[in-house]
Design a protein around this motif. Structure first.
Motif, mmCIF file in Angstrom:
data_model
loop_
_atom_site.group_PDB
_atom_site.id
_atom_site.type_symbol
_atom_site.label_atom_id
_atom_site.label_comp_id
_atom_site.label_asym_id
_atom_site.label_seq_id
_atom_site.Cartn_x
_atom_site.Cartn_y
_atom_site.Cartn_z
ATOM 1 N N LYS A 138 5.679 27.002 -0.612
ATOM 2 C CA LYS A 138 5.442 26.809 0.817
ATOM 3 C C LYS A 138 4.104 26.284 0.890
ATOM 4 O O LYS A 138 3.006 27.315 0.503
ATOM 5 N N LYS A 196 12.980 25.605 -11.634
ATOM 6 C CA LYS A 196 13.006 25.295 -10.443
ATOM 7 C C LYS A 196 12.430 26.313 -9.539
ATOM 8 O O LYS A 196 12.878 27.556 -9.506
ATOM 9 N N PHE A 197 11.502 25.814 -8.650
ATOM 10 C CA PHE A 197 11.014 26.838 -7.554
ATOM 11 C C PHE A 197 10.412 25.966 -6.431
ATOM 12 O O PHE A 197 10.398 24.781 -6.562
ATOM 13 N N ASP A 198 10.541 26.391 -5.306
ATOM 14 C CA ASP A 198 9.963 26.017 -4.058
ATOM 15 C C ASP A 198 8.559 26.757 -3.723
ATOM 16 O O ASP A 198 8.451 27.962 -3.841
ATOM 17 N N ASP A 225 9.670 14.378 -0.067
ATOM 18 C CA ASP A 225 8.259 15.048 -0.096
ATOM 19 C C ASP A 225 6.991 14.168 0.351
ATOM 20 O O ASP A 225 6.341 14.573 1.187
ATOM 21 N N ASN A 283 10.121 21.177 -10.193
ATOM 22 C CA ASN A 283 10.933 21.155 -11.381
ATOM 23 C C ASN A 283 9.729 21.100 -12.531
ATOM 24 O O ASN A 283 8.929 19.958 -12.836
ATOM 25 N N PRO A 336 11.563 31.898 -9.189
ATOM 26 C CA PRO A 336 11.976 30.536 -9.834
ATOM 27 C C PRO A 336 13.449 31.019 -10.649
ATOM 28 O O PRO A 336 13.662 32.193 -10.746
ATOM 29 N N GLN A 392 9.737 21.293 -3.586
ATOM 30 C CA GLN A 392 10.536 21.719 -4.856
ATOM 31 C C GLN A 392 9.714 21.425 -6.059
ATOM 32 O O GLN A 392 9.726 19.901 -5.911
ATOM 33 N N TYR A 398 7.916 23.150 2.724
ATOM 34 C CA TYR A 398 8.322 23.325 1.356
ATOM 35 C C TYR A 398 8.472 22.088 0.485
ATOM 36 O O TYR A 398 8.831 21.239 0.737
#
Length: 91
Positions: free
Chosen positions: A35, A31-33, A83, A54, A19, A52, A50
Motif C-alpha cells: 500500500k 508475491k506481496f502487495d 501500475d 514479484n 507475502p 503488486q 496498491y
C-alpha cells in the motif's frame, strides 16, 4: 510513496497482506502487495493505492521475515501498464 527515476522505481509503503511463495513453472516467486498511498475521498472513506510486487531472486532470505503491516522499501526496474496508470493518477 512512488518515486520514478531514470533507472527504475522506488516504492515505499506497508504490506497489505502476508507475502506468499508460489510456484511459477519450474521457478518460485515471492508475491506481496504494498500500500503506497492513501487518500480520503469526498465521502470521507479511505482509498488506497496498491502495487503488486514479484520477487524472483533471493527468496530464501525473505521467506518468513515479512508480514502484513511491515514497512518496506522496494526498488524495481519497471512498473507494468496497470501500475503506471495508477502512478499517473497520483501525479
Amino acid at each position: 510513496m512512488i518515486i520514478k527515476t531514470s533507472t527504475g522505481v522506488l516504492l515505499h509503503g506497508t504490506l497489505a497482506k502476508d507475502p506468499e511463495i508460489r510456484n511459477a513453472g519450474q521457478k518460485q516467486v515471492l508475491k506481496f502487495d504494498i500500500k503506497v498511498h492513501s487518500v480520503k475521498n469526498a465521502a470521507g472513506n479511505w482509498e488506497g493505492l496498491y502495487v503488486q510486487v514479484n520477487v524472483w531472486h533471493g527468496l530464501e532470505q525473505w521467506d518468513g521475515m515479512l508480514q502484513k503491516g511491515d514497512y518496506v522499501t522496494v526498488y524495481a526496474r519497471e512498473l507494468k501498464a496497470d501500475d503506471e496508470q495508477l502512478y499517473r493518477a497520483l501525479t
